[in-house]
Design a protein around this motif. Sequence first.
Motif, short mmCIF file in Angstrom:
data_model
loop_
_atom_site.label_atom_id
_atom_site.label_comp_id
_atom_site.label_asym_id
_atom_site.label_seq_id
_atom_site.Cartn_x
_atom_site.Cartn_y
_atom_site.Cartn_z
N LEU A 104 0.87 -1.17 0.00
CA LEU A 104 0.00 0.00 0.00
C LEU A 104 0.91 1.22 0.00
O LEU A 104 1.75 1.35 0.89
N MET A 105 0.78 2.06 -1.02
CA MET A 105 1.59 3.27 -1.13
C MET A 105 0.69 4.49 -0.99
O MET A 105 -0.33 4.58 -1.66
N LEU A 106 1.09 5.40 -0.10
CA LEU A 106 0.35 6.64 0.15
C LEU A 106 1.15 7.83 -0.36
O LEU A 106 2.32 7.99 -0.01
N GLY A 107 0.50 8.66 -1.18
CA GLY A 107 1.20 9.81 -1.74
C GLY A 107 0.29 10.97 -2.04
O GLY A 107 -0.82 11.07 -1.51
N HIS A 108 0.78 11.85 -2.92
CA HIS A 108 0.16 13.14 -3.20
C HIS A 108 -0.05 13.34 -4.70
O HIS A 108 0.70 12.80 -5.51
N ASN A 109 -1.01 14.17 -5.02
CA ASN A 109 -1.16 14.62 -6.41
C ASN A 109 -0.26 15.84 -6.62
O ASN A 109 0.03 16.53 -5.66
N PRO A 110 0.20 16.07 -7.84
CA PRO A 110 -0.19 15.40 -9.08
C PRO A 110 0.56 14.10 -9.35
O PRO A 110 0.16 13.32 -10.21
N GLY A 111 1.60 13.82 -8.60
CA GLY A 111 2.43 12.66 -8.88
C GLY A 111 1.71 11.33 -8.80
O GLY A 111 1.90 10.46 -9.65
N ILE A 112 0.86 11.16 -7.80
CA ILE A 112 0.21 9.86 -7.62
C ILE A 112 -0.77 9.57 -8.76
O ILE A 112 -0.88 8.44 -9.22
N GLY A 113 -1.46 10.60 -9.23
CA GLY A 113 -2.38 10.40 -10.36
C GLY A 113 -1.63 10.03 -11.63
O GLY A 113 -2.04 9.14 -12.38
N GLU A 114 -0.52 10.71 -11.88
CA GLU A 114 0.31 10.39 -13.05
C GLU A 114 0.90 8.98 -12.91
O GLU A 114 0.93 8.21 -13.86
N PHE A 115 1.36 8.65 -11.71
CA PHE A 115 1.93 7.34 -11.45
C PHE A 115 0.90 6.24 -11.74
O PHE A 115 1.20 5.27 -12.44
#
Length: 168
Positions: A104-115
């Motif tokens: 389970l990876m928790l992150g932020h936009n915009p990077g997580i959406g692109e990822f």
Amino acid sequence: MTLRLILVRHAKSSWDDPAQDDSDRPLNARGRDAAPRIAAWLAERGHIPAEVVSSTARRTVETWERMAPTLGECTVMRRDPTLYHAPAQRMLEVLNHCAASPVLMLGHNPGIGEFAARLLKARPDSARFTTFPTCATLVADFDAGDWSEVGFGSGRVVEFVTPKDITG
């Protein structure tokens, strides 16, 4: 072998204190409600992480803290400062060094959406996927023996959900 990734954008955070450093922003009431609902949705479907890797921002850590009671507090949890506003390439590098599955990876936009978009062979049928709103959650599978073998364009969507998709 199949590896599973559970990709979660942090829950909704507070903007009440404009002088507060971005990395220190806590969850707001909506975020405090959404995180455990997403956790319950994951648990109902059997998506229980063996390893959690999270940005060090307060809102990502608090998102996991609200999910952990449902998904397993004994899960290995690692905080990675390089995930704070990380671009897709950096997120892939972090994933490539994970050891267990599901991650389970928790992150932020915009990077997580692109990822999320770059990881998949085909996107889910959801208009919300393109914006990857707060607490949006993608479950994806990869045919690989090790996370180091996973690259862009190799994942299959298992499920995608946002808090608005969950009733109750």
